[in-house]
Design an enzyme around this catalytic site. Structure first.
Site, PDB file in Angstrom:
ATOM      1  N   HIS A 177       3.117   7.677 -11.647  1.00 48.77           N
ATOM      2  CA  HIS A 177       3.927   8.384 -10.609  1.00 48.77           C
ATOM      3  C   HIS A 177       2.846   9.230 -10.030  1.00 48.77           C
ATOM      4  CE1 HIS A 177       7.496  10.561  -8.866  1.00 48.77           C
ATOM      5  NE2 HIS A 177       6.898  12.117  -9.471  1.00 48.77           N
ATOM      6  N   HIS A 187       2.094  10.620  -5.592  1.00 47.79           N
ATOM      7  CA  HIS A 187       1.425  11.870  -4.803  1.00 47.79           C
ATOM      8  C   HIS A 187       0.768  12.129  -4.076  1.00 47.79           C
ATOM      9  CE1 HIS A 187       5.327  14.780  -5.702  1.00 47.79           C
ATOM     10  NE2 HIS A 187       5.021  13.954  -7.139  1.00 47.79           N
ATOM     11  N   GLU A 221       9.408  14.736  -3.662  1.00 48.88           N
ATOM     12  CA  GLU A 221       9.652  13.065  -3.799  1.00 48.88           C
ATOM     13  C   GLU A 221      10.742  12.258  -3.722  1.00 48.88           C
ATOM     14  OE1 GLU A 221       8.654  12.577  -7.184  1.00 48.88           O
ATOM     15  OE2 GLU A 221       8.213  15.259  -7.968  1.00 48.88           O
ATOM     16  N   SER A 279       6.561   5.683  -5.881  1.00 48.14           N
ATOM     17  CA  SER A 279       6.405   5.154  -7.375  1.00 48.14           C
ATOM     18  C   SER A 279       7.010   4.642  -8.303  1.00 48.14           C
ATOM     19  CB  SER A 279       5.654   6.353  -7.907  1.00 48.14           C
ATOM     20  OG  SER A 279       6.568   6.809  -8.497  1.00 48.14           O
TER      21      SER A 279
END
Length: 276
Positions: free
Chosen positions: A136, A141, A182, A201
């Site tokens: 993730h 990110h 996010e 993700s």
């Protein structure tokens, strides 16, 4: 004194990760040699599965930057990525044992250091995991940290977080992070696309966030976003949409103190509450 793990949201088990390895700032060495063949295989399969559905769903900037992660057949060494990342935007990756408290998290971001959980999910967690793991954090990110505008926004967010902590306003600022970094959406010339790491993700939420008629998609404003609660264990029912990364960066200019004071006197929105 040993550092303590952070707990976000409801959970019946303690956070995963060996926090005895962590320094006072919660960082630790990435023990790359400890990854097993199964760990690398899990990362590879997750990577391939997500890549298959990126076209038409992920932001163009994310797709362009993804190759900067390096080889997809194995979990990358953070030091290898850092050689490219520092040259691009002066950011660095640092390993952490898992979720960390807000203030150390803000401090790292303010210093252009992004904390990456160094363990990976077990094969039986392939479809879903509550806590962020190395896949993730890396896949979701890190590619956009190669984008100068997003990189500067993240540093500014960290600096703002340190101030929010002093003002007792971390929850409001955390909602901004949740609904942008996010679970943010961006409107590009080709249509709506995802740029949030939690979406990018996730095999299920990526197509859901862009195409499903179920959730509402609102233009991003600081006040509405900071008043909206969120859930960590289901697809979002509310997404906030930006028109450009420049817009996101400009929204964080100025002093948030008056905004925090005003919002404290206003009711909150539930995560699934429809905009009036």
């Amino acid at each position: 004194m040993a550092v303590q793990p952070a707990v976000y949201g409801a959970s019946e088990r303690p956070p995963r990760g060996d926090y005895t390895r962590a320094a006072d700032d919660y960082t630790c060495a990435q023990n790359w040699a400890a990854y097993t063949a199964q760990d690398h295989d899990t990362y590879h399969r997750l990577y391939l599965r997500q890549c298959e559905q990126l076209p038409g769903l992920a932001s163009a900037a994310f797709i362009a930057a993804l190759p900067q992660l390096g080889a997809k057949e194995r979990i990358p060494r953070f030091d290898d990525i850092n050689e490219r990342l520092y040259k691009a935007t002066r950011w660095q990756l640092v390993a952490v044992p898992g979720l960390i408290p807000e203030v150390p998290f803000f401090q790292l971001l303010a210093n252009r250091k992004f904390p990456v959980t160094d363990w990976i999910r077990r094969p039986e967690e392939f479809e879903y995991i509550v806590e962020p793991d190395v896949f993730h954090d890396l896949f979701g990110h890190v590619p956009l940290l190669f984008n100068p505008m997003l990189a500067d926004y993240m540093q500014r967010y960290g600096e703002g977080g340190l101030k929010a902590a002093r003002l007792g306003s971390c929850e409001m600022l955390a909602r901004l992070y949740w609904y942008t970094i996010e679970f943010g959406l961006i409107r590009e010339s080709a249509g709506l696309r995802a740029y949030g790491a939690g979406i990018l993700s996730s095999h299920g939420e990526l197509p859901y966030s862009v195409h499903s008629p179920e959730p509402q998609r609102l233009p991003l404003t600081l006040e509405r976003t900071m008043r909206t609660r969120y859930k960590i264990d289901s697809y979002q029912q509310t997404y906030f949409v930006i028109d450009s990364f420049e817009q996101l960066f400009q929204l964080t200019e100025g002093d948030f103190t008056p905004l925090y004071e005003r919002l404290r006197g206003l009711p909150e929105f539930a995560a699934d509450e429809r905009n009036p």
